[in-house]
Each structure stands twice: as C-alpha cells, then as structure tokens.
Motif scaffolding. Structure first.
Motif, PDB file in Angstrom:
ATOM      1  N   ILE A   1      33.526  46.970  34.533  1.00  0.00           N
ATOM      2  CA  ILE A   1      34.826  46.272  34.488  1.00  0.00           C
ATOM      3  C   ILE A   1      35.960  47.272  34.268  1.00  0.00           C
TER       4      ILE A   1
ATOM      5  N   LEU B   1      38.499  40.903  38.337  1.00  0.00           N
ATOM      6  CA  LEU B   1      37.846  40.472  37.098  1.00  0.00           C
ATOM      7  C   LEU B   1      37.122  39.151  37.265  1.00  0.00           C
TER       8      LEU B   1
ATOM      9  N   CYS C   1      33.780  39.843  39.184  1.00  0.00           N
ATOM     10  CA  CYS C   1      32.693  40.534  38.494  1.00  0.00           C
ATOM     11  C   CYS C   1      32.323  39.889  37.155  1.00  0.00           C
ATOM     12  N   MET C   2      33.030  38.820  36.753  1.00  0.00           N
ATOM     13  CA  MET C   2      32.721  38.175  35.477  1.00  0.00           C
ATOM     14  C   MET C   2      32.292  36.724  35.619  1.00  0.00           C
TER      15      MET C   2
END
Length: 299
Positions: free
Chosen positions: A91, A119, A122-123
């Motif tokens: 991140i 973000l 990837c989260m």
C-alpha cells in the motif's frame, strides 16, 4: 460580523450545478453497474471536476482522468500480485509510486483521486478484478464528463458584470480621495482601493480563462479599463507620497467640481512652485484616466 451579515446566504450557481452534476452522474452509472463503490466514483468524479470556468473544468476533467487511469492500472497490478487487503508495504509503495509519477507529469491535482482508486482496489476484496476495475474507471469518467457538460450547458460562469461592478465601485471612490488629499490635505485610506485592484486582477484572470465565452474586443476593453483603474490608484499613491502639496490649479479644481465634489475655500499659504507643478501634473493624469475609464464603461 457586519460584512458577513450583508452577504447573501442563498446558494450560488456553482453549488447548484455541483449538486446537479453529482446526481446526474449516478444515473448513467447505474445502467452500467450496481456496485456501490463504482457508483461512488461516478459521484465523486462529478464533485471534484466542477470548476469556476469551462476551460478549468475541461482541464480538471482531463487531468483527473489521467490520474484515474494510473490509479486503476496500479491497483489492478496490486490485486493480481496480492489478494486484498494487500500488505502494508505494498500500500505504501503504491501510493509512493503514484505520487512520484503524477508529480513528474505535473498532475499533482489528480493525485488524491488516483490514490483513492488505488487504495480501494488493493484493500477491498473483489470477485472479478478486471470487470470491477473497468467499471470503476468508466464510472469515474462518467462523473468527470457529467460535470463538464453541466458546466457548459447551465449558466457558464461569466464574470464580466462582476468586473464592471468592481470598476464602478473603485471609480466612485477616486474623486473623494482626491478631494480629501488636495483639497483638505488629509491623506485618504488607500487600502480599500488596493483591495479592489486585487479583486479586479483575480476576476480578469478568470475572464481570460473562459475561452468559450470571452470576446476579443470585450477582453481588450476590460483589460484597458483595469489598467486605467490601476493608473488612478498609482497617481493617488504618488500624491500621497509627496512631502508637501502645492496649490490646486483652477483647471483641476473645476474638473473636480464637475464630478460633484465640494472643495473647501482655498487659503493663502506659501507653496513651493515645484510642488504645485508636480501635484497638478499627477492630479491631471488621475482625472484624465478617470474620464477615459468612464468613456470605456459607457458612463
């Protein structure tokens, strides 16, 4: 407090256009997907793309779109390599790369939206990486385009009247300041005039940015008016900076009376002839700029 009370509390056109753009952006986005996050990007894209002028809105939309593409691609790579939520170092590294890249491309203003898209990719877990990435990209583009269309179609910002109002306000104060100085020998407060000049510079810059609305002839006239306004204030500053004032000439006194200003009865006092010449020279230049400005403004 007094100034705040005088201001209108009604919403301005930009507030209404922003709210409308956000609402309209969600409609076509819903035809594309029902995913809440993608719909959020459509609304968020419309929110950040609304600008004061059409030219700025177009530039903002294109800039943000490039940032969105960068954030989407980097997020897609992150999801392929690491299942969401990605490790903390991934991140941090991704945000670093995005900021570095956009800064190198001089697209700093698109960094926030690009990082948000990265973000979220990837989260937030997803079942179909490619499909969701494409939908989020398209929805964000829809939001940006919607803001641009609303800005063009509904009352594009035209500050010509604002510029003329500022010029009128400044022009009305000039004779009073001149009489206070050369007639009553009291130095006027020039700070309000300086603030008006700064406001004029800002508004003229906005007017120059409106390529879709401005006219060349009108642009030249407004530019000339602002230069005359600046000239008047400069002449006043010169007069205020004189060590001693001279005697007011009858010609300049008559011009001030024609403007509706009352001059006190002159008193006999010793004046340096040079001071008289210098003072009346700058006062004549000030009044000439005042008259010329009135002609250009049609007053």
């Amino acid at each position: 407090a007094m100034n705040f009370a005088k201001k209108r509390l009604l919403p301005g056109p930009r507030i209404a256009k922003t709210a409308l753009a956000v609402a309209l952006a969600v409609l076509p986005a819903r035809l594309l997907t029902s995913e809440p996050l993608s719909l959020f990007y459509a609304a968020f894209g419309a929110l950040i793309a609304m600008e004061t002028t059409v030219s700025r809105a177009l530039r903002q939309g294109l800039t943000q779109l490039i940032g969105v593409v960068c954030g989407t691609l980097l997020g897609y790579v992150s999801v392929l390599l690491f299942a969401p939520p990605a490790p903390f170092w991934v991140i941090g590294l991704g945000v670093f790369l995005l900021l570095f890249l956009l800064n190198a491309l001089r697209l700093n203003f698109s960094a926030s939206l690009a990082c948000i898209i990265f973000l979220s990719a990837c989260m937030v877990p997803t079942e179909n990486v490619v499909d969701d990435s494409v939908k989020r990209l398209l929805c964000t583009a829809i939001g940006l385009a919607t803001a641009l269309l609303v800005n063009v179609a509904i009352r594009p910002y035209n500050n010509r009247r604002r510029i003329l109002a500022l010029l009128t306000q400044l022009r009305r104060q000039i004779p009073q300041c001149a009489v206070s100085l050369v007639g009553q020998e009291r130095i006027p407060e020039l700070q309000p005039l300086v603030e008006l000049l700064r406001s004029l510079d800002r508004e003229l810059e906005l007017y120059h940015a409106q390529r879709f609305l401005r006219k060349r002839d009108d642009e030249a006239v407004l530019g000339g008016c602002c230069q005359l306004a600046q000239r008047m204030v400069q002449e006043l500053e010169v007069l205020c900076g004189m060590d001693s004032l001279g005697a007011l000439s009858e010609e300049n006194a008559q011009r001030l009376r024609l403007l509706g200003e009352e001059l006190p009865t002159p008193t006999r006092r010793h004046c340096d002839p040079n001071d008289t010449v210098v003072m009346n020279y700058h006062l004549e230049k000030l009044l000439t700029a005042y008259d010329y400005l009135g002609e250009l403004m049609g007053e």
